[in-house]
Design a protein around this motif. Structure first.
Motif, PDB file in Angstrom:
ATOM      1  N   GLY A   1      -3.280   3.048  -2.294  1.00 38.72           N
ATOM      2  CA  GLY A   1      -2.060   2.363  -2.706  1.00 38.72           C
ATOM      3  C   GLY A   1      -0.819   3.170  -2.378  1.00 38.72           C
ATOM      4  O   GLY A   1      -0.884   4.362  -2.050  1.00 38.72           O
ATOM      5  N   ILE A   2       0.310   2.471  -2.441  1.00 44.41           N
ATOM      6  CA  ILE A   2       1.607   3.123  -2.264  1.00 44.41           C
ATOM      7  C   ILE A   2       2.488   2.667  -3.419  1.00 44.41           C
ATOM      8  O   ILE A   2       2.529   1.470  -3.735  1.00 44.41           O
ATOM      9  CB  ILE A   2       2.247   2.736  -0.913  1.00 44.41           C
ATOM     10  CG1 ILE A   2       1.397   3.295   0.245  1.00 44.41           C
ATOM     11  CG2 ILE A   2       3.690   3.246  -0.824  1.00 44.41           C
ATOM     12  CD1 ILE A   2       1.949   3.005   1.633  1.00 44.41           C
ATOM     13  N   SER A   3       3.140   3.618  -4.061  1.00 45.46           N
ATOM     14  CA  SER A   3       4.081   3.238  -5.113  1.00 45.46           C
ATOM     15  C   SER A   3       5.480   3.624  -4.683  1.00 45.46           C
ATOM     16  O   SER A   3       5.677   4.575  -3.920  1.00 45.46           O
ATOM     17  CB  SER A   3       3.721   3.912  -6.443  1.00 45.46           C
ATOM     18  OG  SER A   3       3.831   5.319  -6.333  1.00 45.46           O
ATOM     19  N   ILE A   4       6.426   2.837  -5.149  1.00 44.45           N
ATOM     20  CA  ILE A   4       7.826   3.148  -4.880  1.00 44.45           C
ATOM     21  C   ILE A   4       8.537   3.097  -6.223  1.00 44.45           C
ATOM     22  O   ILE A   4       8.480   2.091  -6.932  1.00 44.45           O
ATOM     23  CB  ILE A   4       8.414   2.180  -3.836  1.00 44.45           C
ATOM     24  CG1 ILE A   4       7.810   2.534  -2.467  1.00 44.45           C
ATOM     25  CG2 ILE A   4       9.940   2.280  -3.807  1.00 44.45           C
ATOM     26  CD1 ILE A   4       8.281   1.719  -1.315  1.00 44.45           C
ATOM     27  N   GLY A   5       9.134   4.216  -6.598  1.00 48.02           N
ATOM     28  CA  GLY A   5       9.765   4.297  -7.905  1.00 48.02           C
ATOM     29  C   GLY A   5       8.770   4.063  -9.026  1.00 48.02           C
ATOM     30  O   GLY A   5       9.048   3.319  -9.960  1.00 48.02           O
ATOM     31  N   ASP A   6       7.603   4.675  -8.916  1.00 43.87           N
ATOM     32  CA  ASP A   6       6.552   4.581  -9.934  1.00 43.87           C
ATOM     33  C   ASP A   6       5.969   3.177 -10.097  1.00 43.87           C
ATOM     34  O   ASP A   6       5.177   2.938 -11.011  1.00 43.87           O
ATOM     35  CB  ASP A   6       7.054   5.063 -11.310  1.00 43.87           C
ATOM     36  CG  ASP A   6       7.266   6.565 -11.319  1.00 43.87           C
ATOM     37  OD1 ASP A   6       6.562   7.255 -10.542  1.00 43.87           O
ATOM     38  OD2 ASP A   6       8.134   7.042 -12.070  1.00 43.87           O
ATOM     39  N   LYS A   7       6.340   2.272  -9.229  1.00 46.49           N
ATOM     40  CA  LYS A   7       5.777   0.925  -9.321  1.00 46.49           C
ATOM     41  C   LYS A   7       4.775   0.751  -8.177  1.00 46.49           C
ATOM     42  O   LYS A   7       5.140   0.863  -7.005  1.00 46.49           O
ATOM     43  CB  LYS A   7       6.902  -0.104  -9.195  1.00 46.49           C
ATOM     44  CG  LYS A   7       6.444  -1.526  -9.386  1.00 46.49           C
ATOM     45  CD  LYS A   7       7.651  -2.468  -9.382  1.00 46.49           C
ATOM     46  CE  LYS A   7       7.212  -3.915  -9.382  1.00 46.49           C
ATOM     47  NZ  LYS A   7       6.591  -4.332  -8.109  1.00 46.49           N
ATOM     48  N   MET A   8       3.523   0.525  -8.554  1.00 42.06           N
ATOM     49  CA  MET A   8       2.499   0.352  -7.537  1.00 42.06           C
ATOM     50  C   MET A   8       2.752  -0.964  -6.807  1.00 42.06           C
ATOM     51  O   MET A   8       2.932  -2.003  -7.436  1.00 42.06           O
ATOM     52  CB  MET A   8       1.130   0.333  -8.227  1.00 42.06           C
ATOM     53  CG  MET A   8      -0.006   0.632  -7.294  1.00 42.06           C
ATOM     54  SD  MET A   8       0.184   2.240  -6.483  1.00 42.06           S
ATOM     55  CE  MET A   8      -1.271   3.041  -7.058  1.00 42.06           C
ATOM     56  N   LEU A   9       2.810  -0.899  -5.497  1.00 49.23           N
ATOM     57  CA  LEU A   9       3.093  -2.115  -4.728  1.00 49.23           C
ATOM     58  C   LEU A   9       1.844  -2.982  -4.653  1.00 49.23           C
ATOM     59  O   LEU A   9       0.715  -2.497  -4.715  1.00 49.23           O
ATOM     60  CB  LEU A   9       3.570  -1.753  -3.322  1.00 49.23           C
ATOM     61  CG  LEU A   9       4.839  -0.910  -3.260  1.00 49.23           C
ATOM     62  CD1 LEU A   9       5.193  -0.602  -1.813  1.00 49.23           C
ATOM     63  CD2 LEU A   9       6.002  -1.626  -3.941  1.00 49.23           C
ATOM     64  N   ASP A  10       2.105  -4.272  -4.490  1.00 41.82           N
ATOM     65  CA  ASP A  10       0.997  -5.221  -4.449  1.00 41.82           C
ATOM     66  C   ASP A  10       0.477  -5.323  -3.008  1.00 41.82           C
ATOM     67  O   ASP A  10       0.946  -6.141  -2.217  1.00 41.82           O
ATOM     68  CB  ASP A  10       1.520  -6.578  -4.953  1.00 41.82           C
ATOM     69  CG  ASP A  10       0.391  -7.582  -5.111  1.00 41.82           C
ATOM     70  OD1 ASP A  10      -0.782  -7.151  -5.109  1.00 41.82           O
ATOM     71  OD2 ASP A  10       0.697  -8.781  -5.217  1.00 41.82           O
ATOM     72  N   ILE A  11      -0.451  -4.448  -2.687  1.00 46.29           N
ATOM     73  CA  ILE A  11      -1.013  -4.408  -1.333  1.00 46.29           C
ATOM     74  C   ILE A  11      -2.503  -4.723  -1.446  1.00 46.29           C
ATOM     75  O   ILE A  11      -3.204  -4.080  -2.230  1.00 46.29           O
ATOM     76  CB  ILE A  11      -0.818  -3.007  -0.703  1.00 46.29           C
ATOM     77  CG1 ILE A  11       0.676  -2.694  -0.560  1.00 46.29           C
ATOM     78  CG2 ILE A  11      -1.527  -2.905   0.647  1.00 46.29           C
ATOM     79  CD1 ILE A  11       0.989  -1.264  -0.166  1.00 46.29           C
ATOM     80  N   PRO A  12      -2.969  -5.710  -0.704  1.00 47.32           N
ATOM     81  CA  PRO A  12      -4.395  -6.046  -0.814  1.00 47.32           C
ATOM     82  C   PRO A  12      -5.276  -4.851  -0.440  1.00 47.32           C
ATOM     83  O   PRO A  12      -4.988  -4.139   0.522  1.00 47.32           O
ATOM     84  CB  PRO A  12      -4.588  -7.209   0.164  1.00 47.32           C
ATOM     85  CG  PRO A  12      -3.358  -7.248   0.999  1.00 47.32           C
ATOM     86  CD  PRO A  12      -2.267  -6.560   0.253  1.00 47.32           C
ATOM     87  N   LEU A  13      -6.326  -4.629  -1.188  1.00 45.39           N
ATOM     88  CA  LEU A  13      -7.165  -3.448  -0.970  1.00 45.39           C
ATOM     89  C   LEU A  13      -7.806  -3.411   0.416  1.00 45.39           C
ATOM     90  O   LEU A  13      -8.096  -2.343   0.946  1.00 45.39           O
ATOM     91  CB  LEU A  13      -8.244  -3.359  -2.052  1.00 45.39           C
ATOM     92  CG  LEU A  13      -7.748  -2.752  -3.372  1.00 45.39           C
ATOM     93  CD1 LEU A  13      -8.862  -2.745  -4.407  1.00 45.39           C
ATOM     94  CD2 LEU A  13      -7.203  -1.331  -3.163  1.00 45.39           C
ATOM     95  N   MET A  14      -7.985  -4.579   1.014  1.00 43.68           N
ATOM     96  CA  MET A  14      -8.612  -4.586   2.346  1.00 43.68           C
ATOM     97  C   MET A  14      -7.786  -3.766   3.339  1.00 43.68           C
ATOM     98  O   MET A  14      -8.318  -3.213   4.292  1.00 43.68           O
ATOM     99  CB  MET A  14      -8.803  -6.006   2.857  1.00 43.68           C
ATOM    100  CG  MET A  14      -7.532  -6.607   3.383  1.00 43.68           C
ATOM    101  SD  MET A  14      -7.722  -8.263   4.032  1.00 43.68           S
ATOM    102  CE  MET A  14      -5.991  -8.591   4.394  1.00 43.68           C
ATOM    103  N   ALA A  15      -6.466  -3.688   3.112  1.00 43.62           N
ATOM    104  CA  ALA A  15      -5.610  -2.930   4.030  1.00 43.62           C
ATOM    105  C   ALA A  15      -6.049  -1.472   4.114  1.00 43.62           C
ATOM    106  O   ALA A  15      -5.851  -0.806   5.122  1.00 43.62           O
ATOM    107  CB  ALA A  15      -4.154  -2.997   3.584  1.00 43.62           C
TER     108      ALA A  15
END
Ligand code: NAG
Ligand code: NAG
Ligand code: NAG
Length: 475
Positions: free
Chosen positions: A329-343
């Motif tokens: 995952g990638i977070s920006i400003g402590d907010k985990m971005l909604d990125i599908p795990l398949m990525a």
């Protein structure tokens, strides 16, 4: 043009007529010490600086190079996923037997250089450090008649490895199992007019260009961190005598292959030096003689560290021959971005590799879109600047870096990589900054490029299968 490698090879043909016998140790016993090669950023190279009129030109060049390179990575993966029709040959990396590369450039145009001494007496070259390459090669001539007698001369103003002058140069015969089977992965040719003919390789690129030469074993001279020198024998090199139709990047004479692959320099050097290598990439905007080291073995006291070392699992078999990591995952400003795990899943066509030869960071589309959306939101107050080929740039005259939320890359085992802001909001020109990401059409692996890696010490431990990273000035 003949003699023009795609790497833009600037050779310093320095015949170091050292009294080798005294200063060199043979690497037969085990070594406590580490191998040390000086790392220089490509754009810190004097010859190159003059070519870059503006930072903008430079960024465009980086992007162009990255695009070609990423095609290569995607291409290798496709090949890797389709078993070859040819049966019978047992290959370690299945499916990469026929492995043409899209363009000459991507096999070599990396961003960091090392100086590399080959032959006896040694001749010195500048090679691109490339974690995506499997064959170490350099522009080279062997048994070429009169031209060889004018040794010390460059060809097309480039230094050349004059193999005839080396007493340790051993061409690999084409009749050997090594040539016929082992090196198929590295494009060896099956033609073999007489058993002792050298084992040729020939890269054919999709754009019609090609690079060719033959394989040889050579002795390489390296500096050890204790100040001594060491000689590694039977290092596989490509003696490359022809690069056709390939535009050259000027600045390097060949490639130092650091991929995770049987005949790469990494494999050879780590056998002798503790099963690991590390590098610390200086700021990509460094001009001066800023440099750091590529180290094989322990990296003790070589680099000043600015914090704790974090570790994550290094996946050596997931996306061969690249160094893969389990990003989740990638977070920006402590907010985990909604990125599908398949990525992030290599078995579904995604996954992530760390690459020293790609500059910007490429994210596959499912990851790219949310990351860009979040970063763009934090810079929309600055006027947008359109630059060809660069996804998002803005007028940074009033830029306030404290207003940009921090980006963090999260790994499956809980490790967090926190790059510096300047590694993802990068300087493009005076008063212009750009978001340092490129999109990759799904399915593709994401690639953590060398700008993202800058100012960190990266340690690839191939035995423990861990990747360690620590903030550092790299000076
Ligand atoms: C290569 O792939 C084929 C088909 O998937 C498989 O049968 C074979 O065992 C593989 N060989 C190696 C060396 O992995
Ligand atoms: C080259 O080196 C390899 C070891 O890496 C060795 O097996 C092979 O016999 C050598 N060949 C020649 C021609 O020196
Ligand atoms: C950025 O904006 C400033 C005014 O705030 C202007 O003077 C400058 O020319 C702009 N730079 C670019 C590259 O657009």
């Amino acid at each position: 043009m003949e003699g023009q490698g795609r790497l833009g090879l600037v050779f310093l043909l320095l015949l170091l007529l050292l009294s080798l016998s005294q200063s060199l140790n043979s690497v037969e016993e085990e070594h406590q010490n580490s191998l040390k090669l000086e790392l220089i950023h490509r754009h810190a190279h004097p010859q190159l600086n003059s070519r870059h009129k503006t930072q903008l030109d430079r960024l465009k060049e980086l992007l162009h190079h990255d695009m070609i390179r990423l095609n290569m990575i995607a291409h290798k993966r496709r090949l890797g996923q389709n078993p070859p029709a040819a049966g019978g040959t047992v290959r370690k990396s299945n499916g990469s037997i026929e492995m043409p590369i899209n363009s000459a450039r991507d096999y070599g145009l990396g961003e960091y250089f090392v100086s590399f001494k080959v032959g006896t007496p040694s001749q010195k070259f500048t090679l691109v450090v490339d974690t995506g390459s499997e064959l170490t090669w350099m522009n080279c001539r062997y048994r070429c008649g009169t031209r060889c007698r004018e040794n010390g001369r460059r060809i097309n103003r480039r230094p050349v490895f004059w193999a005839d002058l080396s007493s340790t140069f051993r061409p690999l015969p084409c009749s050997t199992w090594m040539c016929r089977v082992e090196l198929m992965n590295l494009f060896s040719l099956t033609t073999c007019p007489t058993p002792l003919n050298p084992c040729n390789f020939d890269y054919r690129y999709i754009d019609g260009s090609s690079a060719s030469g033959f394989f040889a074993n050579e002795t390489v001279t390296l500096d050890v961190t204790n100040g001594q020198r060491v000689r590694l024998h039977d290092v596989l090199i490509g003696c490359s005598n022809s690069f056709k139709g390939i535009s050259f990047d000027k600045g390097a004479d060949g490639v130092l292959a650091l991929a995770n692959s049987k005949y790469s320099f990494t494999t050879k050097a780590t056998q002798h030096f503790g099963g690991k290598f590390s590098y610390c990439l200086v700021d990509h905007l460094s001009h001066k003689s800023a440099s750091n080291y590529l180290i094989f073995g322990d990296n003790r006291e070589e680099t000043s560290l600015l914090g704790e070392t974090r570790h994550t699992k290094l996946e050596l078999n997931l996306i061969r021959p690249f160094y893969a990591v389990n990003v989740v995952g990638i977070s920006i400003g402590d907010k985990m971005l909604d990125i599908p795990l398949m990525a992030w899943d290599a078995t579904q066509g995604g996954g992530t590799v760390l690459d020293s030869g790609t500059s910007l960071t490429m994210l596959s589309d499912p990851a790219y879109k949310p990351v860009m959306a979040a970063l763009e939101a934090s810079v929309t107050k600055y006027p947008r600047v359109k630059l060809d080929g660069v996804p998002y740039c803005f007028n940074s005259t009033r830029f306030d870096s404290t207003m940009v939320p921090k980006l963090v890359i999260h790994f499956a085992d809980g490790a967090r990589f926190e790059p510096f802001l300047k590694s993802y909001i990068i300087d493009a020109a005076n008063g212009v900054k750009c978001l340092g990401f490129m999109p990759g059409a799904w399915p593709t692996s994401s690639v953590i490029g060398n700008i993202m890696q800058q100012n960190h010490l990266w340690e690839f431990d191939l035995v423990r299968k861990t990747l360690g990273f620590t903030r550092s000035t790299c000076t």
